[in-house]
Write a protein that holds these residues in place. Structure first.
Motif, short mmCIF file in Angstrom:
data_model
loop_
_atom_site.label_atom_id
_atom_site.label_comp_id
_atom_site.label_asym_id
_atom_site.label_seq_id
_atom_site.Cartn_x
_atom_site.Cartn_y
_atom_site.Cartn_z
N ASN A 1 0.80 -1.22 0.00
CA ASN A 1 0.00 0.00 0.00
C ASN A 1 0.84 1.27 0.00
O ASN A 1 0.31 2.37 0.08
CB ASN A 1 -0.96 0.02 1.19
N MET A 2 2.16 1.13 -0.10
CA MET A 2 3.03 2.30 -0.19
C MET A 2 3.03 2.85 -1.60
O MET A 2 2.91 2.11 -2.57
CB MET A 2 4.48 1.94 0.20
N THR A 3 3.19 4.17 -1.73
CA THR A 3 3.34 4.78 -3.04
C THR A 3 4.77 4.56 -3.52
O THR A 3 5.65 4.20 -2.74
CB THR A 3 3.05 6.29 -2.98
N SER A 4 5.00 4.83 -4.80
CA SER A 4 6.35 4.66 -5.35
C SER A 4 7.35 5.56 -4.64
O SER A 4 8.48 5.15 -4.34
CB SER A 4 6.35 4.96 -6.85
N LYS B 1 12.01 4.72 1.50
CA LYS B 1 12.32 3.61 2.39
C LYS B 1 13.61 2.93 1.96
O LYS B 1 14.46 2.58 2.78
CB LYS B 1 11.16 2.61 2.42
N ILE B 2 13.78 2.73 0.66
CA ILE B 2 14.99 2.09 0.15
C ILE B 2 16.21 2.96 0.42
O ILE B 2 17.29 2.45 0.75
CB ILE B 2 14.84 1.80 -1.36
N LYS B 3 16.05 4.27 0.31
CA LYS B 3 17.17 5.16 0.62
C LYS B 3 17.60 5.00 2.08
O LYS B 3 18.79 4.98 2.40
CB LYS B 3 16.78 6.61 0.34
#
Length: 207
Positions: A77-80, A86-88
């Motif tokens: 449900n996270m946006t791009s 988050k990856i950063k």
């Protein structure tokens, strides 16, 4: 007031459960909230009382809040944009972890495989490219630890930079300590900065 991008829900005296614990505190003198052990509320001064290195007014604050829990997983449900942010964050944490641990141990080997596999399944892998290219990572990076008080005093005395207490506006080109505490770790309220640097950081040293 926000902490790591999350809006804080301020603790009020009527909601205090009486359990001493690490929380976020702030006041007019604090630009950002930071972690302290909160022991309770003192009604006469309208202050939250904390444990600290000094038994003075800097152990009391007008505001406190629970430390927000970190989201551990990337969900559907996270946006791009949220996934990329988050990856950063994960990239930064992973790079620090790799610097502080034995690169050749089994856990890291499995971690390499897992990350490479996961990145084959995502269209945002370019945000992790500087981490997963393990051939560029120095496998001989030494572990780091927090300086002792004696080591910080030596670091300053050699002209490497200066230090400050996060609760005070003053910066000092020296560090004074009790001789009986020479081998104790520098408190987490102390930060350092080299003369050429623009940001404060923790007083770490290679083992």
């Amino acid at each position: 007031m926000k902490y790591n991008g999350k809006e804080l829900i301020e603790m009020t005296p009527d909601k205090w459960d009486g359990n001493t614990r690490e929380m976020l505190v702030w006041d007019a003198k604090c630009k950002e909230p930071y972690k302290k052990i909160v022991v309770g509320y003192f009604p006469p001064n309208n202050h939250w009382m904390t444990l600290g290195q000094y038994d003075d007014a800097y152990n009391s604050y007008h505001h406190c809040a629970e430390i927000p829990k970190e989201d551990s997983y990337i969900t559907n449900n996270m946006t791009s944009d949220e996934i990329i942010e988050k990856i950063k964050t994960l990239r930064t944490e992973l790079k620090q972890w790799l610097k502080n641990n034995d690169f050749n141990n089994l856990l890291v080997n499995n971690l390499q495989y897992g990350i490479k596999t996961a990145l084959n399944l995502t269209d945002v892998n370019h945000h992790f490219i500087d981490v997963v290219d393990f051939s560029k990572i120095d496998t001989n990076v030494k572990k780091v630890r927090r300086m002792t008080k004696k080591e910080l005093a030596e670091w300053c005395a050699k002209g490497n930079g200066y230090c400050h207490h996060i609760e005070y506006p003053n910066a000092m080109p020296c560090y004074i300590f009790n001789i009986n505490e020479a081998n104790d770790e520098v408190p987490n309220t102390i930060q350092i900065r080299a003369w050429y640097e623009s940001e404060w950081h923790e007083p770490m040293i290679e083992e």
